[in-house]
Design a protein around this motif. Structure first.
Motif, PDB file in Angstrom:
ATOM      1  N   LEU A 237       0.967  -1.140  -0.110  1.00 42.43           N
ATOM      2  CA  LEU A 237      -0.010  -0.128   0.203  1.00 42.43           C
ATOM      3  C   LEU A 237       0.938   1.140   0.106  1.00 42.43           C
ATOM      4  N   GLY A 238       2.011   1.020   0.299  1.00 42.81           N
ATOM      5  CA  GLY A 238       2.939   2.215   0.429  1.00 42.81           C
ATOM      6  C   GLY A 238       3.348   2.488  -1.205  1.00 42.81           C
ATOM      7  N   LYS A 239       3.274   1.716  -1.881  1.00 45.95           N
ATOM      8  CA  LYS A 239       3.617   1.960  -3.612  1.00 45.95           C
ATOM      9  C   LYS A 239       2.613   2.853  -4.203  1.00 45.95           C
ATOM     10  N   LYS A 240       2.934   3.557  -4.830  1.00 47.63           N
ATOM     11  CA  LYS A 240       2.139   4.484  -5.579  1.00 47.63           C
ATOM     12  C   LYS A 240       1.163   3.807  -6.576  1.00 47.63           C
ATOM     13  N   LYS A 241       1.511   2.906  -7.354  1.00 51.66           N
ATOM     14  CA  LYS A 241       0.475   2.159  -8.256  1.00 51.66           C
ATOM     15  C   LYS A 241      -0.187   1.134  -7.386  1.00 51.66           C
ATOM     16  N   VAL A 242      -0.262   1.049  -6.141  1.00 52.50           N
ATOM     17  CA  VAL A 242      -1.224  -0.034  -5.343  1.00 52.50           C
ATOM     18  C   VAL A 242      -2.187   0.615  -4.659  1.00 52.50           C
ATOM     19  N   ASN A 243      -3.391   0.281  -4.871  1.00 54.94           N
ATOM     20  CA  ASN A 243      -4.417   0.908  -4.113  1.00 54.94           C
ATOM     21  C   ASN A 243      -5.155  -0.338  -3.453  1.00 54.94           C
ATOM     22  N   SER A 244      -6.487  -0.248  -2.489  1.00 50.42           N
ATOM     23  CA  SER A 244      -6.684  -1.227  -1.761  1.00 50.42           C
ATOM     24  C   SER A 244      -7.393  -2.079  -2.749  1.00 50.42           C
ATOM     25  N   THR A 245      -7.904  -1.648  -3.814  1.00 47.39           N
ATOM     26  CA  THR A 245      -8.517  -2.788  -4.831  1.00 47.39           C
ATOM     27  C   THR A 245      -7.661  -3.776  -5.448  1.00 47.39           C
ATOM     28  N   GLY A 246      -6.450  -3.145  -5.968  1.00 48.90           N
ATOM     29  CA  GLY A 246      -5.334  -3.847  -6.316  1.00 48.90           C
ATOM     30  C   GLY A 246      -4.527  -4.885  -5.303  1.00 48.90           C
ATOM     31  N   LEU A 247      -4.599  -4.617  -4.227  1.00 45.03           N
ATOM     32  CA  LEU A 247      -4.073  -5.180  -3.066  1.00 45.03           C
ATOM     33  C   LEU A 247      -4.952  -6.520  -2.902  1.00 45.03           C
ATOM     34  N   ILE A 248      -6.312  -6.400  -2.922  1.00 48.93           N
ATOM     35  CA  ILE A 248      -7.236  -7.573  -2.699  1.00 48.93           C
ATOM     36  C   ILE A 248      -6.936  -8.639  -3.866  1.00 48.93           C
ATOM     37  N   PHE A 249      -6.805  -8.163  -4.874  1.00 46.43           N
ATOM     38  CA  PHE A 249      -6.418  -9.047  -6.139  1.00 46.43           C
ATOM     39  C   PHE A 249      -5.070  -9.646  -6.006  1.00 46.43           C
ATOM     40  N   ILE A 250      -4.050  -9.047  -5.664  1.00 51.93           N
ATOM     41  CA  ILE A 250      -2.877  -9.419  -5.313  1.00 51.93           C
ATOM     42  C   ILE A 250      -2.834 -10.579  -4.136  1.00 51.93           C
ATOM     43  N   LEU A 251      -3.456 -10.329  -3.087  1.00 56.90           N
ATOM     44  CA  LEU A 251      -3.353 -11.126  -1.926  1.00 56.90           C
ATOM     45  C   LEU A 251      -4.326 -12.540  -2.563  1.00 56.90           C
ATOM     46  N   ILE A 252      -5.393 -12.324  -3.323  1.00 59.20           N
ATOM     47  CA  ILE A 252      -5.989 -13.341  -3.766  1.00 59.20           C
ATOM     48  C   ILE A 252      -5.383 -14.323  -4.372  1.00 59.20           C
ATOM     49  N   ALA A 253      -4.405 -13.693  -5.407  1.00 61.08           N
ATOM     50  CA  ALA A 253      -3.511 -14.597  -6.550  1.00 61.08           C
ATOM     51  C   ALA A 253      -2.408 -15.321  -5.594  1.00 61.08           C
ATOM     52  N   LEU A 254      -1.787 -14.611  -4.438  1.00 56.81           N
ATOM     53  CA  LEU A 254      -0.618 -15.033  -3.875  1.00 56.81           C
ATOM     54  C   LEU A 254      -1.302 -16.263  -3.010  1.00 56.81           C
ATOM     55  N   GLY A 255      -2.601 -16.106  -2.466  1.00 55.56           N
ATOM     56  CA  GLY A 255      -2.927 -17.281  -1.582  1.00 55.56           C
ATOM     57  C   GLY A 255      -3.351 -18.425  -2.645  1.00 55.56           C
ATOM     58  N   MET A 256      -3.880 -18.290  -3.733  1.00 53.35           N
ATOM     59  CA  MET A 256      -3.999 -19.589  -4.737  1.00 53.35           C
ATOM     60  C   MET A 256      -2.601 -20.095  -5.337  1.00 53.35           C
ATOM     61  N   ILE A 257      -1.496 -19.247  -5.454  1.00 54.73           N
ATOM     62  CA  ILE A 257      -0.245 -19.782  -5.750  1.00 54.73           C
ATOM     63  C   ILE A 257       0.429 -20.416  -4.543  1.00 54.73           C
ATOM     64  N   LEU A 258       0.403 -19.796  -3.459  1.00 58.77           N
ATOM     65  CA  LEU A 258       0.814 -20.581  -2.371  1.00 58.77           C
ATOM     66  C   LEU A 258       0.274 -21.762  -1.834  1.00 58.77           C
ATOM     67  N   GLY A 259      -1.105 -21.590  -1.894  1.00 58.23           N
ATOM     68  CA  GLY A 259      -1.854 -22.775  -1.451  1.00 58.23           C
ATOM     69  C   GLY A 259      -1.467 -23.898  -2.281  1.00 58.23           C
ATOM     70  N   ASN A 260      -1.595 -23.880  -3.740  1.00 53.90           N
ATOM     71  CA  ASN A 260      -1.125 -25.023  -4.655  1.00 53.90           C
ATOM     72  C   ASN A 260       0.282 -25.385  -4.166  1.00 53.90           C
ATOM     73  N   LEU A 261       1.113 -24.229  -4.129  1.00 51.91           N
ATOM     74  CA  LEU A 261       2.406 -24.879  -3.739  1.00 51.91           C
ATOM     75  C   LEU A 261       2.493 -25.754  -2.900  1.00 51.91           C
ATOM     76  N   GLN A 262       1.850 -25.339  -1.473  1.00 47.40           N
ATOM     77  CA  GLN A 262       1.806 -26.075  -0.452  1.00 47.40           C
ATOM     78  C   GLN A 262       1.411 -27.353  -0.567  1.00 47.40           C
ATOM     79  N   ASN A 263       0.457 -27.693  -1.434  1.00 41.88           N
ATOM     80  CA  ASN A 263      -0.194 -28.959  -1.777  1.00 41.88           C
ATOM     81  C   ASN A 263       0.769 -29.805  -2.614  1.00 41.88           C
ATOM     82  N   MET A 264       1.677 -29.099  -3.455  1.00 41.13           N
ATOM     83  CA  MET A 264       2.680 -29.750  -4.238  1.00 41.13           C
ATOM     84  C   MET A 264       3.948 -30.333  -3.326  1.00 41.13           C
TER      85      MET A 264
END
Length: 272
Positions: A237-264
Motif C-alpha cells: 500500500l506504500g507503493k504509488k501504483k497499488v491501491n486497496s482494490t489492487g491489493l485484494i487481487f494480489i492477495l487472492i493470487a498469492l493465496g492461490m499460488i501458495l496454496g497450490n505450492l503447499q499442496n505440491m
C-alpha cells in the motif's frame, strides 16, 4: 462590548457544526463556506443590526479554512468568545485564531478521531461480528453517541475558555495523542492473528523424526504468518501504483499460488 450570546445560539452553532460543517466544500476556500454557515446564528445575534459590519465579518469568515471537523468545535467555540468579547475589533484576532489552529488541530484530530478511533472501535466491532456476537453491531453506535457528546463538550469548552485554551490545547494534547497512538497500534497488532488465521499444514518426516513447520514457526513467534501477510500488505500500500482494490487481487493470487505450492510440496514430501 457586543451583545451577550445565549445557550440557544451556542447550541445552534454546535448542531450546525455537527451536521453541516462540510456542506459547500470547494477547492477555493475548502471548508470556509461551511464554517461561515456554522457561525451565522452568532453573527446574526452580534451584527444583525449593523449591515456594513455584518458584510465585512461574513466575508472574513468565508476565507480559507481546512481542519478536522471534530476539533473545529474548539475553534468555533473560541471564535464565538472572541466575537462576543471584542465585537467588530475581533476580526484580526479571529483570522489569526483560525489560521494558526487549523493545521495543528487537523493533525491532532485526524490522529484521535480518524486513525485511532476508527482502527480501535471498528476493528473490535468487526472481530466480534465475525465471531457471531451481536454486541459488535452496537459498539460503533454507542461510541458514536459518545463522540457526539464529546463534540458538544468541545464547543462549550472552546467558548468558556476562549482563545487561551485554544492556543494551548494543541501542545497539551500531544502526550495524550502519543499514548492513544500506542494503544491503537497495540489493539490492531493483537487483532492480526485473531482475524487472519492462515496456517500451513506442511510437515516433514524422516524415519522416526517428524516435525511440523507451523509448530516450528509458533515457537519462533506465534502468529508469524498472519503478521507477515499484514506487513506485506502494508508495504504494498506504500507503493504509488497499488491501491486497496489492487491489493485484494494480489492477495487472492498469492493465496492461490501458495496454496497450490503447499499442496505440491506436501505431495512431494509424501513420496519420500
Amino acid at each position: 462590548m457586543s451583545e451577550q450570546l445565549t445557550k440557544k445560539e451556542i447550541n445552534q452553532v454546535y448542531r450546525r457544526n455537527l451536521l453541516g460543517f462540510q456542506w459547500g466544500w470547494n477547492y477555493e476556500v475548502m471548508q470556509g463556506l461551511g464554517y461561515t454557515w456554522v457561525m451565522m446564528p452568532v453573527l446574526r445575534k452580534l451584527y444583525g443590526n449593523k449591515p456594513e459590519a455584518m458584510k465585512r465579518i461574513v466575508k472574513m469568515q468565508m476565507g480559507y479554512y481546512n481542519s478536522q471537523p471534530a476539533m473545529t468545535h474548539l475553534v468555533v467555540g473560541a471564535d464565538m468568545a472572541l466575537e462576543e468579547e471584542m465585537g467588530e475589533q475581533a476580526e484580526e484576532a479571529v483570522v489569526g485564531l483560525k489560521t494558526g489552529l487549523m493545521g495543528p488541530f487537523a493533525s491532532v484530530g485526524d490522529t484521535l478521531f480518524q486513525a485511532i478511533y476508527k482502527s480501535i472501535v471498528f476493528s473490535i466491532a468487526a472481530y466480534m461480528a465475525l465471531e457471531g456476537n451481536a454486541v459488535g453491531l452496537l459498539i460503533p453506535l454507542l461510541t458514536g453517541c459518545g463522540l457526539i457528546y464529546i463534540r458538544y463538550q468541545l464547543t462549550w469548552t472552546g467558548y468558556k475558555q476562549g482563545k487561551r485554551l485554544a492556543l494551548n490545547f494543541a501542545d497539551s494534547i500531544s502526550p495524550l495523542t502519543e499514548a492513544a497512538s500506542i494503544l491503537g497500534l497495540t489493539v490492531v497488532g493483537a487483532l492480526v492473528p485473531s482475524v487472519i488465521s492462515y496456517r500451513t499444514d506442511l510437515a516433514f518426516q524422516m524415519g522416526e523424526v517428524a516435525f511440523s513447520i507451523q509448530e516450528m514457526l509458533d515457537k519462533i513467534l506465534p502468529g508469524l504468518i498472519p503478521l507477515a501477510v499484514v506487513f506485506f500488505a502494508y508495504r504494498l500500500l506504500g507503493k504509488k501504483k497499488v491501491n486497496s482494490t489492487g491489493l485484494i487481487f494480489i492477495l487472492i493470487a498469492l493465496g492461490m499460488i501458495l496454496g497450490n505450492l503447499q499442496n505440491m510440496l506436501g505431495f512431494i514430501v509424501g513420496l519420500f
